[in-house]
Enzyme design. Structure first.
Site, mmCIF file in Angstrom:
data_model
loop_
_atom_site.group_PDB
_atom_site.id
_atom_site.type_symbol
_atom_site.label_atom_id
_atom_site.label_comp_id
_atom_site.label_asym_id
_atom_site.label_seq_id
_atom_site.Cartn_x
_atom_site.Cartn_y
_atom_site.Cartn_z
ATOM 1 N N ASP A 205 -39.632 20.653 11.772
ATOM 2 C CA ASP A 205 -40.531 20.885 12.895
ATOM 3 C C ASP A 205 -41.807 21.545 12.369
ATOM 4 O OD1 ASP A 205 -40.437 20.948 16.082
ATOM 5 O OD2 ASP A 205 -41.479 22.751 15.397
ATOM 6 N N GLU A 248 -43.672 16.740 17.254
ATOM 7 C CA GLU A 248 -43.828 17.248 15.886
ATOM 8 C C GLU A 248 -42.496 17.373 15.161
ATOM 9 O OE1 GLU A 248 -43.791 20.999 18.546
ATOM 10 O OE2 GLU A 248 -44.152 18.854 18.703
#
Length: 344
Positions: A205, A248
């Protein structure tokens, strides 16, 4: 003609990139009588293009990076292949290179959406006859069309990575190649020496990505995603698999390595991101949580990696955390309620 038709049928029935590569390599090897046929992938890393083999012929049989996990190949700069570089620069359909022994190598870039991410290499003991080149061009056209179809259905349109839809199939294939274990053996495996070979799943992430979008705009946010995807490609091996799960978040399937090496590989990727200069944005970091792939359900394994990721983000970000170690240290506690769900 019959052999050509047979191979064309085989190529056009594939619905998987790896199987499509294998089919075209097999067709060119048999029909052209080539000494060597390879499918390469091209990728960018630190403003340089690299090339590494994805599928090839070994001892007369098709071999793939995915099935030969021991053969790590991080690639080499494409600049070492000036004939191919010139071919791509001139946007030529093909180029021939002749070595000192008289072997002829035919380079065939595969253009998709004005980019070259794949290249075929065909090597023969002598020159390629005109009708052979014509046949190769026809096979390449069919291969390129089916690459385009598969890319549209399997890959994320922004980053070019595999998308979430393809994750289940790739993960199932990796699970089937893992060594089966009985449930009572699992605790022993989790506490096994770091040198034991295994498969690993990581969730990645981008830290503070919302801040990037808010401060610099979505255009630069998209560029960060593309550059992180390029760093993922260059940091992992051809036999590993990298997915964009959306937003993301990315997922990596790391094949056939021990815990110490897995940790080093994930740390290397984290450092690559940390040291990369992102235009306008500057410094960007990532958090990584990873878990071992066992005979537990995919939901549980993905959940383990997610929990390790959440811990990494909650304790400072820009770090790599391993689920089993967190449980052993008491940082995470799992209570199994049934075979498929765990509460933390």
């Amino acid at each position: 003609m019959e052999a050509l038709l047979k191979h064309m049928v085989d190529i056009t029935r594939q619905r998987d990139h790896s199987l499509l590569d294998s089919s075209v390599v097999s067709a060119l090897h048999e029909l052209v009588g080539a000494e060597q046929v390879r499918v390469h992938e091209l990728f960018r890393f630190r403003d340089e293009t690299f090339i590494r083999p994805r599928v090839w012929i070994r001892d007369g049989k098709v071999a793939t990076a995915e099935d030969n996990a021991a053969g790590e190949n991080s690639g080499e700069p494409v600049s070492k292949l000036p004939v191919l570089v010139e071919c791509i620069r001139e946007r030529a359909a093909s180029a021939v290179e002749v070595d000192a022994a008289g072997r002829h190598t035919l380079w065939l870039p595969v253009w998709l959406n004005d980019k070259v991410n794949t290249c075929l290499q065909v090597t023969a003991s002598g020159p390629f006859p005109g009708e052979t080149l014509h046949m190769i061009e026809g096979i390449l056209s069919v291969y390129r069309n089916f690459q385009n179809i598969l890319d549209y259905s399997e890959r994320d349109s922004l980053t070019g990575l595999l998308n979430r839809k393809t994750f289940d199939e790739k993960f199932s294939r990796m699970l089937s190649s893992a060594q089966p274990e009985s449930p009572q053996d699992q605790p022993e495996r989790r506490h096994s020496p770091n040198g034991q070979i295994g498969h690993w799943l990581a969730v990645v992430d981008i830290d503070h990505f919302k801040r990037v979008n808010d401060q610099f705009g979505h255009l630069y946010g998209d560029e960060v995603l593309i550059l992180v995807a390029n760093l993922l490609r260059s940091s992992f091996r051809a036999q590993d698999r990298v997915f964009r799960f959306g937003g993301e978040e990315f997922v990596v399937l790391l094949r056939a390595t021990c815990l110490d090496d897995a940790r080093k590989i994930f740390e290397r990727f984290r450092r690559n991101v940390e040291q990369h200069v992102f235009p306008q944005v500057g410094r960007v970091t990532v958090s990584v949580g990873f878990a071992s792939i066992s005979n537990e359900s995919p939901v549980v394994i993905l959940g383990h990696a997610d929990q390790a990721l959440y811990y990494a983000k909650a304790t400072g970000r820009n770090r790599v955390c391993f689920y089993d170690e967190l449980v052993q240290r008491g940082e995470l506690r799992s209570e199994v309620s049934n075979d498929t769900v765990e509460f933390f």
